[in-house]
Design an enzyme around this catalytic site. Structure first.
Site, PDB file in Angstrom:
ATOM      1  N   ARG A 176       1.241   0.802  14.853  1.00  0.00           N
ATOM      2  CA  ARG A 176       0.914   0.675  13.440  1.00  0.00           C
ATOM      3  C   ARG A 176       1.426  -0.654  12.904  1.00  0.00           C
ATOM      4  NH1 ARG A 176       5.451   4.471  10.440  1.00  0.00           N
ATOM      5  NH2 ARG A 176       4.420   3.742   8.561  1.00  0.00           N
ATOM      6  N   SER A 197      -0.924  26.762  -5.558  1.00  0.00           N
ATOM      7  CA  SER A 197      -0.531  28.148  -5.821  1.00  0.00           C
ATOM      8  C   SER A 197      -1.044  28.649  -7.163  1.00  0.00           C
ATOM      9  CB  SER A 197       0.994  28.282  -5.784  1.00  0.00           C
ATOM     10  OG  SER A 197       1.472  27.883  -4.536  1.00  0.00           O
ATOM     11  N   GLU A 243      12.035  12.913   0.086  1.00  0.00           N
ATOM     12  CA  GLU A 243      10.911  12.282  -0.623  1.00  0.00           C
ATOM     13  C   GLU A 243       9.570  12.864  -0.157  1.00  0.00           C
ATOM     14  OE1 GLU A 243      10.543  10.222  -3.055  1.00  0.00           O
ATOM     15  OE2 GLU A 243       8.433   9.734  -2.822  1.00  0.00           O
ATOM     16  N   SER A 290      13.248   5.791 -13.486  1.00  0.00           N
ATOM     17  CA  SER A 290      12.203   6.559 -14.166  1.00  0.00           C
ATOM     18  C   SER A 290      12.137   7.970 -13.597  1.00  0.00           C
ATOM     19  CB  SER A 290      10.874   5.839 -14.003  1.00  0.00           C
ATOM     20  OG  SER A 290       9.812   6.713 -14.240  1.00  0.00           O
ATOM     21  N   SER A 291      12.152   8.077 -12.262  1.00  0.00           N
ATOM     22  CA  SER A 291      12.053   9.406 -11.640  1.00  0.00           C
ATOM     23  C   SER A 291      13.246  10.274 -11.994  1.00  0.00           C
ATOM     24  CB  SER A 291      12.007   9.280 -10.114  1.00  0.00           C
ATOM     25  OG  SER A 291      10.866   8.620  -9.726  1.00  0.00           O
ATOM     26  N   TRP A 301       6.921  -0.114   3.954  1.00  0.00           N
ATOM     27  CA  TRP A 301       7.404   0.563   2.740  1.00  0.00           C
ATOM     28  C   TRP A 301       8.805   1.104   2.923  1.00  0.00           C
ATOM     29  CZ3 TRP A 301       8.759   5.602   1.215  1.00  0.00           C
ATOM     30  CH2 TRP A 301       8.683   6.571   2.209  1.00  0.00           C
ATOM     31  N   HIS A 350      14.902  12.681  12.371  1.00  0.00           N
ATOM     32  CA  HIS A 350      13.713  12.806  13.223  1.00  0.00           C
ATOM     33  C   HIS A 350      12.728  11.656  12.977  1.00  0.00           C
ATOM     34  CE1 HIS A 350      11.728  15.531   9.976  1.00  0.00           C
ATOM     35  NE2 HIS A 350      11.398  14.293   9.767  1.00  0.00           N
ATOM     36  N   HIS A 351      12.993  10.830  11.953  1.00  0.00           N
ATOM     37  CA  HIS A 351      12.156   9.645  11.754  1.00  0.00           C
ATOM     38  C   HIS A 351      12.618   8.495  12.643  1.00  0.00           C
ATOM     39  CE1 HIS A 351      10.031  11.148   8.173  1.00  0.00           C
ATOM     40  NE2 HIS A 351      11.142  11.820   7.959  1.00  0.00           N
ATOM     41  N   HIS A 356       0.847  -1.199   0.000  1.00  0.00           N
ATOM     42  CA  HIS A 356       0.000   0.000   0.000  1.00  0.00           C
ATOM     43  C   HIS A 356       0.878   1.243   0.000  1.00  0.00           C
ATOM     44  CE1 HIS A 356      -3.016   2.981   1.068  1.00  0.00           C
ATOM     45  NE2 HIS A 356      -2.322   3.292   2.144  1.00  0.00           N
ATOM     46  N   TYR A 359       8.977  15.803   0.719  1.00  0.00           N
ATOM     47  CA  TYR A 359       8.766  17.101   0.067  1.00  0.00           C
ATOM     48  C   TYR A 359       8.673  16.946  -1.442  1.00  0.00           C
ATOM     49  CZ  TYR A 359       9.312  18.922   4.627  1.00  0.00           C
ATOM     50  OH  TYR A 359       9.107  19.161   5.947  1.00  0.00           O
ATOM     51  N   LYS A 399       4.310  29.983   3.498  1.00  0.00           N
ATOM     52  CA  LYS A 399       3.475  29.568   2.373  1.00  0.00           C
ATOM     53  C   LYS A 399       1.998  29.600   2.739  1.00  0.00           C
ATOM     54  CE  LYS A 399       4.967  26.585  -0.579  1.00  0.00           C
ATOM     55  NZ  LYS A 399       5.673  27.306  -1.624  1.00  0.00           N
ATOM     56  N   HIS A 446      13.299  11.705   3.786  1.00  0.00           N
ATOM     57  CA  HIS A 446      12.704  12.988   4.127  1.00  0.00           C
ATOM     58  C   HIS A 446      12.577  13.920   2.926  1.00  0.00           C
ATOM     59  CE1 HIS A 446      10.580  15.376   6.873  1.00  0.00           C
ATOM     60  NE2 HIS A 446      11.127  16.415   6.306  1.00  0.00           N
ATOM     61  N   THR A 465       7.200  26.901   5.806  1.00  0.00           N
ATOM     62  CA  THR A 465       5.866  26.354   5.541  1.00  0.00           C
ATOM     63  C   THR A 465       4.802  27.334   6.005  1.00  0.00           C
ATOM     64  OG1 THR A 465       6.850  24.209   6.010  1.00  0.00           O
ATOM     65  CG2 THR A 465       4.479  24.272   5.742  1.00  0.00           C
ATOM     66  N   ASP A 507       7.723  21.326 -26.390  1.00  0.00           N
ATOM     67  CA  ASP A 507       7.626  19.985 -25.807  1.00  0.00           C
ATOM     68  C   ASP A 507       8.672  19.914 -24.704  1.00  0.00           C
ATOM     69  OD1 ASP A 507       7.440  17.128 -25.333  1.00  0.00           O
ATOM     70  OD2 ASP A 507       6.489  17.004 -27.299  1.00  0.00           O
TER      71      ASP A 507
END
Lengths: 183, 536
Positions: free
Chosen positions: B460, B278, B265, B179-180, B152, B312-313, B87, B267, B341, B263, B338, B116
């Site tokens: 979890r 925006s 990722e 790909s990315s 994950w 921090h994770h 998931h 963002y 924004k 991390h 943040t 293009d």
């Protein structure tokens, strides 16, 4: 050179630069390995390779006091008989002591067990240094086998003065999945 | 997809006066395999991500069905573990990221006046790497041992022990990463080299800016993930000991490398969402974006800070107090840009002529719920609190507020906003509003209660739970089923609009003022800006 060619060249140049960045960042992941080890060394974390300077200190036997060490034994869902040969002894901190436990496999099949120690009071654990112990590896006993197994230990002289008695308790668990299936 | 194809076909016939490859172009399926057109590729990205979104959503339904009651009812614990794993992987790498790459493909060339993408052939490659990766992920369920049940995040040492399903997952991550990276290189080159004359960097629409920053984040962080899973692979099969303590390695090292990617990722997912919002909020406020320059600087500083806060994770793995304090303060620092924004979005609406069509509703839903998710993020940033909340449902609630109500709602806003430009059709406004209200209500029913579960200590990724968590879990499961059905309803809205939507006016949103609205017909023709516009 036409404007279109100039753009194509500029695009290719940028493509090459960004590919180099990607490859460098892939290498950076591997560079983190020694970097991490250095940080851990500097911060004093993960000191599993540090040699035992504590052992040298242990030669100073503290004759001024003695601690009563009691031995206890249990099995958890495992048909073994398991007992210490002495119920307890008095030990001077710093002195090397040895006791023996006896274990018997009452089953008619070979069984592998793992002993897990625990201490009372719990904070005594960090001062209780085992030099040799049957709990360091799994024990496999043939059907009906009896085995005497030693524990060699030293109590750290830094043991707080208010601890007069330490109970060392072992529990044997069967290691699942190790017995051979018949046939 | 055939309906979308027809739409483009018509646009192609109607507007194509530049004597071109029209008569050489393969038709049918091969047209999509060989296309190098940024609009075709954008469409494929969006449909692929939606298919993956439904696939990942189906797995979420299995998770919530199992958690409807304590005890084991529907699946085995091993299968449950692989459900939570895939998931997460499918939603992050298969749904959200390709969705925003789809937006980038459609919008960036039109918004900067380019014909293009810079490397059209590589663009085709970037997309067509995704289906094999998805097949590998699905195939891992079919090999002995089943799918990898490692989460994950793919933490060692669990990953070094799993069956061959883990190898397939590692290869899938490698391919998704390639790909990315190719997509990002394409986007950066397009933005830096192909802007129309007069389109300076600080005149670019904010969506383009956010993608420029995101693409740099991807180029810098994706290879690090590739490195981490490569180490896992060599630990598994080639006798290395990067993460194996018995060989002198350290499983905690994996977590550091992973979160150095992980991390940024977060963002990578959030920043394009900021970009879409925006564009949408000014259009429906009929005012220019408040504080454009500060938005650019805030986004850039979020991107830079994202590389400095990874640990921090993992506060509880064992870290010096000085390290914990550093990561805590650095994390809290991110709240500043943040906050800038969020302030700017609110200030954009201040005294605007607001209307609340579906894109605006989703943008507002984003604004409200993303900010809530940001607040719980601040709570989790505090080391002392995190020790209590680590790996509980509080964390699950937190990141679903920023991922679902943040990124996904923003993607919905973008789809409704640009749908008329892409297809020349209007979606059904009433149904769109229904989709919004169903989504936001069921989203909160699903995830708000999970805060309470987490505070009460429910861990979890566990298929069973203690009896006192039953009621909140049942509420959450009911919300999840409702949320899932609402997304099937979204599919219906889109198909209905493509098949029988009303013809879209040239400018459906009177506040929209970027190049694709002001300089191009609606729907956008197959080839656009072959002669670049001049931006004053």
């Amino acid at each position: 050179m036409s404007a279109a060619d100039a753009i194509v060249n500029a695009n290719r140049l940028l493509l090459r630069k960004l590919l180099v960045v990607s490859v460098l960042m892939f290498g950076f992941a591997f560079a983190l390995v020694p970097f991490y080890e250095k940080i851990c060394e500097v911060a004093g974390l993960r000191d599993i390779f540090r040699s035992d300077e504590v052992a040298a200190k242990n030669t100073q036997v503290d004759m001024s006091r003695s601690v009563l060490v009691e031995f206890d034994s249990n099995t958890q869902r495992l048909a073994w008989t398991f007992r210490p040969l002495a119920l307890g002894l008095a030990a001077h901190p710093g002195a090397v002591m040895q006791v023996e436990y006896e274990v018997r496999n009452t089953l008619d099949r070979p069984v592998t067990g793992q002993a897990v120690p625990s201490y009372g009071p719990q904070r005594a654990a960090q001062y209780f240094r085992k030099l040799e112990c049957f709990c360091f590896q799994q024990q496999t006993l043939a059907p009906g086998e009896v085995r005497r197994m030693p524990v060699v230990f030293v109590i750290d002289p830094d043991l707080p003065k208010d601890i007069g008695t330490i109970t060392l308790s072992y529990t044997f668990f069967e290691v699942a999945g190790t017995q051979k299936r018949p046939g | 997809m055939s309906a979308a194809l027809d739409t483009h076909g018509k646009a192609h016939d109607g507007h194509d006066d530049h004597g071109d490859h029209g008569h050489h172009t393969p038709t049918g399926f091969m047209r999509w395999v060989t296309t190098t057109n940024h609009k075709d590729i954008g469409t494929m990205y969006l449909w692929f991500s939606f298919a993956m979104f439904l696939f990942g959503g189906a797995m979420a339904m299995i998770i919530r069905a199992e958690l409807f009651q304590p005890g084991m009812q529907i699946v085995t614990p091993e299968f449950f573990n692989s459900m939570t794993t895939y998931h997460g992987l499918v939603m992050v790498f298969g749904a959200i990221m390709p969705a925003f790459v789809g937006f980038a493909n459609w919008q960036i060339p039109m918004m900067i006046g380019a014909p293009d993408m810079a490397f059209p052939r590589m663009n085709n490659w970037s997309f067509w790497l995704l289906p094999p990766a998805a097949i590998l992920l699905v195939a891992s369920f079919l090999v002995p041992g089943g799918g990898a049940g490692v989460g994950w995040t793919m933490y060692a040492p669990l990953t070094t022990q799993m069956g061959p399903g883990m190898d397939l997952t590692i290869f899938a991550v490698h391919i998704l990463g390639m790909s990315s990276i190719m997509g990002s290189i394409n986007i950066i080159t397009t933005i830096l080299n192909l802007r129309a004359p007069g389109m300076t960097l600080m005149k670019m629409p904010l969506f383009v800016w956010t993608w420029l920053i995101t693409a740099y984040l991807l180029v810098a962080s994706m290879p690090v993930l590739a490195g981490a899973v490569t180490m896992t692979l060599t630990d598994r099969h080639f006798g290395t000991s990067f993460f194996n303590a018995a060989g002198g390695g350290d499983p905690v090292l994996y977590q550091h490398i992973f979160w150095f990617f992980g991390h940024p990722e977060v963002y990578i997912i959030a920043i394009p969402a900021f970009g879409v919002v925006s564009q949408v909020i000014p259009a429906f406020s009929r005012k220019p974006l408040f504080g454009y320059a500060s938005m650019v600087y805030a986004t850039s500083s979020i991107a830079i800070l994202s590389f400095m806060v990874w640990a921090h994770h993992m506060y509880v793995v064992g870290m010096p107090v000085a390290g914990q304090l550093y990561f805590m303060y650095a994390t809290m620092l991110i709240a500043v840009p943040t906050g800038v924004k969020v302030f700017n979005w609110v200030a954009t609406m201040w005294k605007g002529s607001l209307t609340f069509e579906t894109p605006m509703l989703f943008a507002l839903g984003f604004l409200f719920l993303f900010t809530l998710g940001g607040f719980t993020g601040l709570v989790l940033a505090m080391t002392v609190v995190d020790v209590q909340l680590q790996d509980t449902y509080y964390v699950v609630a937190h990141f679903h507020y920023v991922m679902v109500a943040g990124a996904l709602f923003s993607a919905f806003a973008g789809v409704y906003f640009w749908f008329p430009k892409w297809t020349g059709k209007m979606y059904d406004e009433t149904l769109g509003k229904w989709h919004f209200w169903l989504s936001i209500i069921f989203f909160n029913v699903t995830f708000f209660v999970q805060h309470f579960l987490g505070l009460a200590g429910m861990p979890r990724r566990i298929p069973d739970y203690a009896l006192q968590f039953t009621e909140f879990n049942q509420i959450s499961s009911i919300g999840a089923f409702g949320f899932g059905l609402s997304q099937v309803f979204f599919l219906y809205i889109i198909i209905k609009a493509i098949r029988s939507g009303e013809k879209a006016p040239q400018l459906p949103w009177d506040g929209a003022d970027t190049l694709e609205w002001t300089h191009l017909p609606t729907p956008a023709p197959y080839h656009t800006f072959e002669n670049p516009p001049t931006v004053k």
